[in-house]
Design a protein around this motif. Structure first.
Motif, short mmCIF file in Angstrom:
data_model
loop_
_atom_site.label_atom_id
_atom_site.label_comp_id
_atom_site.label_asym_id
_atom_site.label_seq_id
_atom_site.Cartn_x
_atom_site.Cartn_y
_atom_site.Cartn_z
N SER A 191 -11.08 -2.66 4.02
CA SER A 191 -9.81 -2.56 3.34
C SER A 191 -9.21 -3.86 2.89
O SER A 191 -9.81 -5.11 3.34
CB SER A 191 -8.67 -1.96 4.45
OG SER A 191 -9.11 -0.57 4.77
N THR A 235 -4.79 -9.23 3.84
CA THR A 235 -3.31 -9.96 3.59
C THR A 235 -3.20 -11.06 4.46
O THR A 235 -3.63 -11.02 5.52
CB THR A 235 -2.28 -9.08 3.38
OG1 THR A 235 -2.25 -8.52 4.90
CG2 THR A 235 -2.53 -7.67 2.65
N PHE A 259 -6.74 -0.71 -4.65
CA PHE A 259 -6.43 -1.59 -3.42
C PHE A 259 -6.84 -0.53 -2.28
O PHE A 259 -6.34 0.51 -2.15
CB PHE A 259 -5.32 -2.04 -3.25
CG PHE A 259 -5.05 -3.10 -4.45
CD1 PHE A 259 -5.48 -4.57 -4.16
CD2 PHE A 259 -4.66 -2.78 -5.67
CE1 PHE A 259 -5.34 -5.34 -5.00
CE2 PHE A 259 -4.22 -3.62 -6.49
CZ PHE A 259 -4.70 -5.20 -6.38
N ILE A 309 -6.32 0.63 1.30
CA ILE A 309 -5.36 0.44 2.28
C ILE A 309 -5.52 1.47 3.45
O ILE A 309 -5.56 2.73 2.72
CB ILE A 309 -4.10 0.54 1.83
CG1 ILE A 309 -3.76 -0.57 0.64
CG2 ILE A 309 -2.94 0.21 2.72
CD1 ILE A 309 -2.57 -0.48 -0.25
N MET A 369 -2.71 0.88 -8.19
CA MET A 369 -1.58 0.18 -8.25
C MET A 369 -0.70 0.79 -9.26
O MET A 369 -1.48 0.71 -10.67
CB MET A 369 -1.72 -1.34 -8.33
CG MET A 369 -0.27 -1.93 -8.39
SD MET A 369 -0.32 -3.71 -8.07
CE MET A 369 -1.44 -4.46 -9.25
N ILE A 422 1.41 -5.82 -0.28
CA ILE A 422 1.36 -4.41 0.27
C ILE A 422 2.77 -4.33 1.19
O ILE A 422 3.05 -5.04 2.16
CB ILE A 422 0.24 -4.37 1.38
CG1 ILE A 422 -1.22 -4.91 0.81
CG2 ILE A 422 0.00 -2.83 2.03
CD1 ILE A 422 -1.60 -4.04 -0.49
N LYS A 423 3.28 -3.10 0.79
CA LYS A 423 4.55 -2.69 1.43
C LYS A 423 4.68 -1.29 1.61
O LYS A 423 4.36 -0.45 0.75
CB LYS A 423 5.79 -3.11 0.48
CG LYS A 423 7.23 -3.52 1.23
CD LYS A 423 8.13 -3.83 0.34
CE LYS A 423 9.41 -3.89 1.13
NZ LYS A 423 10.58 -4.13 0.34
N ASP A 475 2.44 0.48 2.96
CA ASP A 475 0.95 0.88 2.72
C ASP A 475 0.97 1.08 1.13
O ASP A 475 -0.14 1.96 0.60
CB ASP A 475 0.87 2.27 3.26
CG ASP A 475 0.56 1.91 4.99
OD1 ASP A 475 0.55 1.03 5.33
OD2 ASP A 475 0.59 3.01 5.62
N HIS A 476 1.67 0.44 0.18
CA HIS A 476 1.55 0.64 -1.00
C HIS A 476 1.24 -0.75 -1.78
O HIS A 476 2.14 -1.63 -1.39
CB HIS A 476 2.55 1.50 -1.85
CG HIS A 476 2.59 2.94 -1.53
ND1 HIS A 476 1.59 3.67 -1.97
CD2 HIS A 476 3.46 3.77 -1.01
CE1 HIS A 476 1.78 4.94 -1.59
NE2 HIS A 476 2.87 4.94 -0.67
N PRO A 477 0.34 -0.97 -2.72
CA PRO A 477 0.38 -2.32 -3.47
C PRO A 477 1.29 -2.25 -4.55
O PRO A 477 1.65 -1.20 -5.27
CB PRO A 477 -1.16 -2.27 -3.99
CG PRO A 477 -1.36 -0.67 -4.19
CD PRO A 477 -0.49 -0.03 -3.44
N VAL A 525 -2.03 -9.97 -0.60
CA VAL A 525 -3.51 -9.75 -0.91
C VAL A 525 -4.18 -11.08 -1.25
O VAL A 525 -3.78 -11.70 -1.88
CB VAL A 525 -3.97 -8.70 -1.76
CG1 VAL A 525 -5.49 -8.59 -1.98
CG2 VAL A 525 -3.29 -7.30 -1.44
#
Lengths: 368, 368, 368, 368
Positions: free
Chosen positions: B22, B25, B48, B50, B57, B68-69, B71-73, B88
């Protein structure tokens, strides 16, 4: 040897001027808004009759209103007008209503006896030898007696020789203030760290592996240092334009733009604050040299007067535009910056030429 | 009839992708500063990994870091990073460290069997018939299914026919958002009040007496109305681009610049706020058309992704640059906006052509 | 110090080349007309198998047919083919039919590992320091070992410093042949008689009274002298480009064009005779430098090979284009003159730079 | 509806003109050489007093000498002067020595009361709507009452729509004579045979395999047919510019240049013969339209008068230059072709616009 042209003040003892009324003003109705019939400034010397005295406006600029404060006229941008300011109204410029614009200042007599000449516009095919010779003399004069404002596009730092030449001009006293954008400073610093501009070597032109990281890495380092001064000290940067300005205490005004990555510390996010910061220098500038940046050149042209008062003497401001495109140069002319002179060339050659010549013993022409 | 090209998602069931780690970060050390080894975004589709899932993205843009917030880029500008954000790191793009950039998206196979062809670059001498035909079809498609962002230089409103044509394009649904500077809006409104742009009649080209007051009078009226909406209502403005946007509720983002007089109400003084306001639209844009403005075009190119996800479908974003200068168009290419297409022409002709054709019954080619 | 790159001759002892057939020819059906399936020349080294021997074509040029005469291949223009000439036919270039084009000659390995770089095209913003440094070294090498062909647009003589610099380059041995049009020679001579070009002073830029007579008076004087040599002698002309060529016995090829007034004596009225006269020099040229003339530059590019055989060594020909317009430079690229290098600048600066540097003691970089 | 402006003949009954002497002449000393004090023609209407009568010179052109023959003045190129011809001498143009140049012909009064206007030069940002509207009307007038000379650069035929549009303009009577070079005709014919120009498809822009053979194959076919008329008949060519000219008996003057491959049959090898052939048409031309060719445009400008006498009426000649480069247009102005009008745009758009509009029912503006 360079000498300033004489300026002949209008003869305000003539009856016409004596009999003219004083300027009329009306109060600004709200902050940033002026009366309908406002008078707007030009690029020429302007006189305002206040309490029966004709006063030259100092530190002028075009397309502003005139606010009378403490009996003196001042060119003020619309956004900087305050409610209640005494704004000059009326649009005659011939003195009849207390405003006199001297369109004839510094004008040489033009030989216009012929009905026809082949070549009248300024282009890539214009002869520039004499302009170079005059500029060399002017710069030597201004280093001692004037205030030299340079306006730089990023291309100045895209080439090793021109970056070095510009750096030396700063070190040798030919720069009193510098105006540019985020890109010029970023790529100048990128050149220090990586010898590249936008990832391309500024000497070999090789595109470096992962070179597209170079400018944003540079920005990130600068941001972590919080000021450019700290960056230069932390990384012991001894080369380039930014370092030369900081070490020689030459003020840099860096204006942000919507193109920017980053930005670097000290870049103005607010463009109107950037204008105000720049105007601090255009109020003093006696020669302005603009290299390869349409945006910053027009911005500077808008707020540079055609004259200054230095030690009581009214003298012209010299405004040079150097660009490879006739369009840019002509556009500036069309915006009203009538007094500008131009070189149509690659600014790399221009700045290298300049530095070489100014560093050379003065034995007349190079080519003679 | 226009159809979207297919996008083939990489096969993430391949062992290479399954075995890849994965993304790593590191926390941002302070506001606006990222870890040294940050990863920077490209213009291509980027995935990405994760929690063992490869995620595309969305709403990308180049030269940003990836945070990454939840679980999303997300592509975040340096200045918008907050201390502690999970940024990242690592610079491989081949999937090996949890980042995979799909350089091959939407690429047609190029016929490269010959060793030599005469004409390879895009210039004033390139054939544009097919590009026009494709654009007509694309615009009809996008009016119903996409999000059309237009980026306008002031010259669009310097000519009567092109101002009228642009206005009709807005009225007829071909514009979803508009990006421009203070000058475009100012001169469009000046055209309403005086039929001039910078004092010159937009039809007869006559320079009007006192015409240099026109744009600042326009600005002063607008400032006294406090909003452009009030101005349009107060003066019952029924013509032009600004009026058409307001009446049709098309969002306008007007970015300030250091060249500006005024500015008009609603112009962003802070260029980075202007970027944020524009990015609201580039996050959605499916086609972008940029007319005669190097500054705004590059700004928009920087923050426009090459793809969008619309109704679950990954589709390309079409980016058109129309300018009379090859330099401007090539500069955009050199900035990394690889997917752009260009017309080298006068934008007056371009916009008039477009409007005429889109308003014409569809009987095939005009010239056949 | 400049050194020539090595050229590796293809290994014609390989079975493929040994087994290949000899070239096929067909007789030209009439003067100036060739067989339908003719082979056309490229800009690369080309080998033809004749009587089982692979022969390099010497004195090549592109877009010609190949005539086998006395067992040697020769590049011949369509109009110069005679009925019955043995013209090579067939279009494969890989050796299979007795024609082998060496596309890889002199090519440096390109670093193409990255998926993306910002800056790839050549523009006004390209770094030229290294190109200048290399050119200085190349010119010193070629003065002793090569054949330097210069191609001049009239702008070279529109400025005093650049006219002087070009004159000195001729006097100092950096020019072996010169190609230009009627205008270059006319305005160079006009400068002698009147210090003007098209009536404008080449130093002060003053438009002289009755200056539109200057170039036609110059032409009339020259025509009355019947040759340029007589003109130079009669009027004791000691300055300028034409005089320097005549005094130093540097051949000038002056090609007529439909723009010409006059013309001067020795200008070719027939453009195809002018091509033949120029080709005498392109057959020998090892470096070609073209300044500010699209017409003559493309003409010369068409007939200049990418290689020469000098003292038995196969070496590249260096072809420089100097112009202020990216379009001109790119157009040349699109015409197939792949090996050209370019400076995007004003040729006045270019030629003044060159002359100054070549006249300066060799202590490394100017700016270091 | 288009109407011609009035021309007011100078009042030659005034004492000044009555008392003026007749012109003085001196015999040409040799073929192609004129007396030292020769008079040279301008672009304005010129009158010569011969045997006490003031005569307007017809079929003028600039930069020629004036030969009096059979009591009439004629503008003769230097190279066409014969020994003993009576050449006008003296350089006054005010009538005092029998030569009167009417600088004020057709001049509209300029409004010059203001001291300043922003926009004065012609550029990409100039408004062209009215120029288009006027040109539409002018072309309809000239089709019936004038002589329309078109001067074409090769780019007209590089695009399918513009090639088709130009072809229709010829077929519909808007072209009385055509001037171009070898390239325009070659690529127009290449488009017929291969649908390419220099190997690139004129619609899809695909570079065709072996496309670099296309133009020389086209030339070879034409040369084998010996005339373009034979080529068109032999290959039954029904499309394109060359075919339309031949079928509609529109004279084509094709001038050779040093860039040419081939050339095609009927191309003038001798550029001065090409000038003579073109002047046959400029002697009659009432409107000239030049598209994207600096070389041919300047050549034509040099030999086109600013006025013609048609059915006893003295009327202006309209001269349009269409080019994407301000430099080209301004250069023409600097050469003395003062009466030229210009569009700064891509000529593809220009010619497609023109054809569409002229083929459309006349219901006023497209955009209204």
């Amino acid at each position: 040897m360079f000498t300033l042209p004489n300026y002949t003040t209008p003869d305000f003892s003539e009856p016409f001027f004596i009999n003219a009324p004083s300027v009329r003003t009306m109060p600004a109705p709200m902050d940033g808004v002026v009366p309908e019939n406002f008078y707007a400034t030009t690029i020429f010397p302007e006189y305002f009759k206040i309490h029966n005295t004709w006063q030259l406006m100092r530190e002028s600029r075009m397309d502003c209103v005139v606010v009378i404060k403490d009996d003196h006229p001042a060119a003020v941008e619309f956004r900087n007008v305050k409610k209640g300011d005494a704004v000059v109204v009326g649009r005659h410029e011939d003195g009849g209503n207390g405003v006199y614009v001297d369109h004839f200042a510094f004008n040489k007599k033009q030989n216009e006896t012929d009905n026809f000449s082949f070549r009248t516009s300024n282009s890539r095919e214009t002869a520039y030898s004499r302009d170079y010779d005059r500029l060399y003399e002017l710069l030597e004069f201004e280093r001692d007696h004037g205030y030299l404002l340079w306006v730089l596009g990023p291309a100045v730092t895209f080439d090793q020789d021109s970056r070095n030449a510009m750096t030396k001009l700063i070190e040798n006293g030919y720069v009193d203030a510098l105006f540019a954008g985020n890109a010029l400073a970023t790529h100048d610093l990128e050149s220090h760290f990586f010898n590249t501009a936008l990832g391309q070597d500024i000497y070999s032109k090789e595109n470096k592996s992962m070179g597209h990281y170079h400018h944003i890495e540079t920005i990130n380092r600068a941001r972590s240092c919080e000021t450019l001064e700290n960056l230069v000290e932390t990384y012991k940067i001894e080369d380039g334009i930014v370092s030369a300005c900081i070490k020689n205490k030459i003020p840099m005004v860096l204006a942000g733009s919507i193109r920017d990555d980053g930005p670097l510390p000290s870049v103005y996010a607010d463009v109107y604050q950037a204008q105000d910061a720049l105007r601090v220098h255009t109020r003093k500038a006696t020669t302005v040299i603009c290299l390869a940046t349409q945006l910053h050149t027009i911005a500077t042209g808008n707020m540079t007067p055609s004259y200054q008062v230095v030690d009581g003497i009214i003298r012209p401001v010299y405004f040079y535009t150097v660009d490879i495109s006739e369009f840019v140069v002509n556009k500036l002319k069309d915006r009203g910056s009538l007094s500008s002179r131009s070189f149509i060339t690659n600014i790399q050659d221009f700045v290298v030429n300049l530095q070489r010549r100014l560093a050379t013993p003065k034995d007349g022409h190079f080519n003679k």
